[in-house]
Design a protein around this motif. Structure first.
Motif, PDB file in Angstrom:
ATOM      1  N   LYS A   1       0.834  -1.211   0.000  1.00 48.25           N
ATOM      2  CA  LYS A   1       0.000   0.000   0.000  1.00 48.25           C
ATOM      3  C   LYS A   1       0.863   1.253   0.000  1.00 48.25           C
ATOM      4  CE  LYS A   1      -4.366  -1.244   2.216  1.00 48.25           C
ATOM      5  NZ  LYS A   1      -5.227  -0.990   3.387  1.00 48.25           N
ATOM      6  N   VAL A   2       1.935   1.238   0.783  1.00 51.88           N
ATOM      7  CA  VAL A   2       2.828   2.395   0.821  1.00 51.88           C
ATOM      8  C   VAL A   2       3.443   2.633  -0.558  1.00 51.88           C
ATOM      9  CG1 VAL A   2       5.005   3.264   1.753  1.00 51.88           C
ATOM     10  CG2 VAL A   2       3.323   2.244   3.288  1.00 51.88           C
ATOM     11  N   ALA A   3       3.907   1.568  -1.189  1.00 55.29           N
ATOM     12  CA  ALA A   3       4.534   1.703  -2.503  1.00 55.29           C
ATOM     13  C   ALA A   3       3.549   2.237  -3.541  1.00 55.29           C
ATOM     14  CB  ALA A   3       5.098   0.360  -2.950  1.00 55.29           C
ATOM     15  N   VAL A   4       2.338   1.703  -3.546  1.00 60.23           N
ATOM     16  CA  VAL A   4       1.334   2.164  -4.508  1.00 60.23           C
ATOM     17  C   VAL A   4       0.946   3.605  -4.199  1.00 60.23           C
ATOM     18  CG1 VAL A   4      -1.033   1.838  -5.312  1.00 60.23           C
ATOM     19  CG2 VAL A   4       0.448  -0.137  -5.009  1.00 60.23           C
ATOM     20  N   GLY A   5       0.774   3.912  -2.922  1.00 62.58           N
ATOM     21  CA  GLY A   5       0.424   5.274  -2.530  1.00 62.58           C
ATOM     22  C   GLY A   5       1.471   6.276  -2.965  1.00 62.58           C
ATOM     23  N   MET A   6       2.750   5.902  -2.810  1.00 62.77           N
ATOM     24  CA  MET A   6       3.824   6.789  -3.243  1.00 62.77           C
ATOM     25  C   MET A   6       3.827   6.953  -4.758  1.00 62.77           C
ATOM     26  SD  MET A   6       6.909   5.672  -0.678  1.00 62.77           S
ATOM     27  CE  MET A   6       8.060   6.897  -1.293  1.00 62.77           C
ATOM     28  N   ALA A   7       3.570   5.853  -5.460  1.00 63.89           N
ATOM     29  CA  ALA A   7       3.605   5.889  -6.917  1.00 63.89           C
ATOM     30  C   ALA A   7       2.510   6.768  -7.504  1.00 63.89           C
ATOM     31  CB  ALA A   7       3.488   4.468  -7.481  1.00 63.89           C
ATOM     32  N   ILE A   8       1.330   6.743  -6.874  1.00 64.73           N
ATOM     33  CA  ILE A   8       0.226   7.531  -7.428  1.00 64.73           C
ATOM     34  C   ILE A   8       0.011   8.842  -6.682  1.00 64.73           C
ATOM     35  CG2 ILE A   8      -0.938   5.511  -8.373  1.00 64.73           C
ATOM     36  CD1 ILE A   8      -2.919   5.635  -6.062  1.00 64.73           C
ATOM     37  N   GLY A   9       0.814   9.079  -5.656  1.00 63.92           N
ATOM     38  CA  GLY A   9       0.703  10.339  -4.918  1.00 63.92           C
ATOM     39  C   GLY A   9      -0.489  10.396  -3.981  1.00 63.92           C
TER      40      GLY A   9
END
Length: 57
Positions: free
Chosen positions: A18-26
């Protein structure tokens, strides 16, 4: 191995994703949810470790 350890480890992995996806999409909310999942998973994993220790003693 205690079931809490397995579930806790899965929550840590889920949180990291979730952290990685959140960072990727802002998405800061998704990042925060991921961090919370990681912390919850670490705590649950620790509880499982304590249960294992008690059971083995």
């Amino acid at each position: 191995m205690d079931k809490d350890r397995v579930i806790g480890s899965a929550k840590v992995v889920k949180g990291k994703a979730k952290v990685a996806v959140g960072m990727a999409i802002g998405d800061a909310k998704l990042e925060a949810e991921g961090e919370a999942d990681k912390i919850e998973g670490k705590i649950q994993n620790a509880v499982g470790g304590i249960n294992d220790t008690i059971r083995d003693a």
